[in-house]
Design a protein around this motif. Structure first.
Motif, short mmCIF file in Angstrom:
data_model
loop_
_atom_site.label_atom_id
_atom_site.label_comp_id
_atom_site.label_asym_id
_atom_site.label_seq_id
_atom_site.Cartn_x
_atom_site.Cartn_y
_atom_site.Cartn_z
N ASP A 119 -41.74 20.95 -15.61
CA ASP A 119 -41.86 20.11 -14.40
C ASP A 119 -41.65 18.58 -14.38
O ASP A 119 -42.13 17.97 -15.22
N LEU A 120 -40.69 18.23 -13.64
CA LEU A 120 -40.44 16.87 -14.07
C LEU A 120 -41.24 15.54 -13.77
O LEU A 120 -41.23 14.81 -14.43
N ALA A 153 -37.90 13.00 -8.70
CA ALA A 153 -38.28 14.10 -9.48
C ALA A 153 -38.36 15.28 -8.62
O ALA A 153 -37.94 16.55 -8.70
N GLN A 157 -36.10 18.95 -8.76
CA GLN A 157 -36.90 19.82 -9.13
C GLN A 157 -36.20 21.41 -9.00
O GLN A 157 -35.90 22.19 -9.99
N ASP A 161 -34.91 23.62 -11.93
CA ASP A 161 -35.09 25.12 -12.11
C ASP A 161 -33.98 26.17 -12.23
O ASP A 161 -34.11 27.21 -12.96
#
Length: 289
Positions: A119-120, A153, A157, A161
């Motif tokens: 998770d950034l 971010a 994401q 992912d």
């Protein structure tokens, strides 16, 4: 007469132009030195005294074929440089963890295995970073690499992912020092040969010439040279063999050399910046043969 196969890729069947002086140095010494495409399944590698891996610049796009080829080299009746176990080790950037454990200064990095979770937003908060770099563990030339600032971010994401779903990934702090230049120090047989500094185009962070970067001849200080040499020593300890050639890439920060990568598979060795470098490499090879 010594015969060498200089492994290259189908797009560069005659090697890169930068290797010209090295190729000439081998032939001047009476060596039969043939550029040979690594992915050509008809090649009998055992027909050569040794295989020197040079410009297989597409290997990371074909990782399964590359692994099979390295297995073939390991079984061949010839010397291979760098050694097959070193090729395997260096092809996956998680090797940086092993070097860090041996005392090499590296960029702060999170190693994420394929299928894992990253998770950034959490990384930015936990690490207190302002920018980070995401890259595959098997990659070269900034392939599938992205620089992500904190405020992007959420938007990035889904891209991260998707990458992690397919590949092992490194998440690293962005090193702003790279805009000042990335050192590349070249070693033959564990001995320092020459160095360059690669600088990105204004507004970019990628130092590769294909992305607008430039190459500058500079002389490293004694401290930097020692730290780069320590990286080569750490590689030898980690893998169990001294590399025939190594290019140590990193940034210098307040006297500390931080390793970005050590290139042991297909690095450009910048023979063009030192008229004697091709001769030094040729002599190193002949000493081993």
């Amino acid at each position: 007469m010594t015969s060498l196969a200089l492994a290259t890729c189908a797009d560069l069947p005659s090697l890169v132009d930068d290797d010209a002086s090295f190729l000439a140095a081998l032939r001047d010494r009476g060596v039969t030195a043939d550029p040979v495409v690594w992915s050509d399944n008809s090649v009998e590698w055992s027909d050569y005294d040794a295989v020197v891996v040079r410009s297989i610049w597409d290997y990371y796009r074909r990782p399964a074929a590359f692994d099979d080829w390295v297995d073939t080299l390991a079984d061949a009746d010839c010397a291979v440089w760098n050694h097959p176990k070193m090729l395997r080790w260096n092809s996956h950037k998680f090797y940086l963890r092993g070097l860090e454990a041996r005392g090499v200064s590296t960029l702060p990095t999170e190693y994420v295995e394929s299928g894992g979770d990253v998770d950034l937003g959490s990384v930015f908060d936990r690490r207190e970073w302002d920018e980070l770099i995401v890259k595959p563990a098997v990659s070269a030339g900034a392939f599938e690499t992205k620089r992500i600032p904190r405020d992007a971010a959420a938007a990035e994401q889904s891209w991260v992912d998707d990458l992690v779903a397919r590949k092992d990934v490194l998440v690293q702090v962005f090193a702003p020092d790279i805009t000042d230049g990335e050192w590349s120090l070249v070693f033959f047989g564990g001995e320092y040969s020459h160095a360059v500094v690669k600088r990105p185009e204004a507004g970019d962070y990628r130092v590769q010439e294909k992305h607008g970067g430039s190459v500058h001849v500079e002389t490293p200080g004694e401290g930097l040279l020692k730290q780069a040499g320590d990286v080569v020593d750490a590689v030898a300890e980690e893998v169990g063999e001294e590399p025939l050639y190594a290019r140590v890439d990193g940034v210098e920060r307040d006297g500390d050399f931080q390793l970005l990568e050590v290139e042991l598979i297909e690095p450009e060795l910048f023979f063009r910046v030192d008229s004697a470098a091709g001769d030094r490499f040729a002599e190193t090879i002949l000493e081993r043969v």
